[in-house]
Design an enzyme around this catalytic site. Structure first.
Site, mmCIF file in Angstrom:
data_model
loop_
_atom_site.group_PDB
_atom_site.id
_atom_site.type_symbol
_atom_site.label_atom_id
_atom_site.label_comp_id
_atom_site.label_asym_id
_atom_site.label_seq_id
_atom_site.Cartn_x
_atom_site.Cartn_y
_atom_site.Cartn_z
ATOM 1 N N ARG A 179 4.892 45.438 -9.251
ATOM 2 C CA ARG A 179 5.827 44.522 -8.859
ATOM 3 C C ARG A 179 6.224 44.033 -7.217
ATOM 4 N NH1 ARG A 179 10.053 44.694 -12.767
ATOM 5 N NH2 ARG A 179 9.321 45.515 -14.472
ATOM 6 N N PRO A 228 10.824 55.436 -7.448
ATOM 7 C CA PRO A 228 10.455 56.720 -6.872
ATOM 8 C C PRO A 228 11.322 57.405 -5.823
ATOM 9 C CG PRO A 228 8.477 55.218 -7.235
ATOM 10 C CD PRO A 228 9.689 54.568 -7.339
ATOM 11 N N GLU A 229 11.846 58.382 -5.916
ATOM 12 C CA GLU A 229 12.739 59.093 -4.642
ATOM 13 C C GLU A 229 12.100 60.257 -4.239
ATOM 14 O OE1 GLU A 229 16.963 59.467 -6.458
ATOM 15 O OE2 GLU A 229 16.355 57.878 -7.892
ATOM 16 N N HIS A 268 -3.292 44.711 -10.451
ATOM 17 C CA HIS A 268 -2.399 45.050 -9.423
ATOM 18 C C HIS A 268 -2.790 46.103 -8.474
ATOM 19 C CE1 HIS A 268 -0.047 42.372 -11.715
ATOM 20 N NE2 HIS A 268 -0.070 43.260 -12.821
#
Ligand SMILES: [Zn+2]
Length: 296
Positions: free
Chosen positions: A131, A12-13, A102
């Site tokens: 992750r 994500p940016e 998660h």
């Protein structure tokens, strides 16, 4: 789309993080935090910080973006930020919604007392990150977390961008990924901006003329604003705070389009690996250097 190697997992940016912030704000600001459940301590920095205790009973005063960080300010002035890393998702759902694997943090949000039926149910802010490249950073009242960050690209002046690029001999692609040079850009939007500015990603940053820096500055703003309008790009995990995907990925000019025709000149888009990152560009629209094309 195959996204097997780590090189190909988009993070994500700025536009995605901005979209998460914009969707979180109306759901969370001025709401009281009830129970706070932290399922694993290794996503918290500094370790040993009693994060649930700091949050319990407080309200969110503000939620903002700085670079790719989501900065939460509590009513007592303390702050923390969440970085989504590669696969982080920050969503607000009803408390009885299924908890997905998660999910590392859950904050129950007390029902708002002052607004009709709409907010009578308890909701939960959930942070999940399969992750685990993302995490939570407790800041307290310390503002120094911004010290190592460059300026925001949406308000960056062209002369300032040019000055910063003049200082480095790195490839322009690598320079723009450096969060200390300019904050918030990543692989997708650097590739897209360089295409719009017609600048080859391998050019040395310090070789860019003032005109090229101006063009690049305009291109970055144009690409980011458009991506924010379409609520970011979803290539894999990214979702906004309501769990919805972005819509900008189908509008990419070069990113993840290797071998496909350039939308301007039909030349196949090339993909190279530069500084460990996949890099996409049109070899015709983004010529290697100015004025050195044979026969032209
Ligand atoms: Zn082209």
């Amino acid at each position: 789309v195959t996204l097997c190697a780590h090189l190909r997992i988009p993070m994500p940016e700025l536009p995605e993080v901005q979209t998460v912030v914009s969707t979180l704000r109306p759901m969370l600001i001025n709401r009281r935090l009830a129970t706070v459940t932290l399922r694993r301590n290794d996503i918290l920095c500094p370790d040993g910080c009693d994060f649930p205790k700091h949050l319990a009973g407080r309200t969110f005063r503000d939620i903002d973006r700085r670079g790719k960080r989501i900065v939460f300010t509590l009513d007592d002035g303390n702050r923390f930020y969440i970085h989504l890393g590669m696969s982080g998702q920050l969503t607000v759902t009803d408390a009885d919604a299924e908890v997905r694997p998660h999910t590392h943090l859950e904050i129950a949000i007390a029902p708002a007392s002052n607004v009709g039926k709409r907010n009578l149910r308890t909701q939960v802010l959930r942070f999940r990150d399969p992750r685990r490249f993302g995490g939570i950073w407790w800041l307290g009242r310390d503002a120094s977390h911004e010290d190592d960050m460059g300026p925001e690209p949406l308000t960056l002046r062209p002369a300032e961008l040019h000055r910063r690029l003049q200082k480095t001999t790195r490839a322009i692609k690598s320079a723009l990924l450096d969060q200390t040079l300019v904050a918030g850009l990543g692989n997708i939007y650097v590739d897209e901006s360089l295409f719009v500015a017609k600048i080859n990603p391998l050019r040395r940053a310090c070789d860019l003329s003032r005109d090229e820096s101006n063009r690049l500055n305009r291109a970055i703003k144009q690409v980011l604003r458009k991506a924010i309008r379409f609520k970011g790009s979803t290539l894999r995990d990214y979702r906004d705070a309501r769990g919805e995907s972005g819509g900008f990925q189908i509008r990419h000019n070069v990113y993840d389009r290797a071998g496909k025709p350039c939308r301007v000149c039909k030349t196949p888009i090339e993909r190279i690996v530069l500084g460990g990152r996949s890099t996409h560009f049109c070899p015709k629209c983004q010529k290697p250097s100015r004025g050195k094309q044979p026969g032209k």
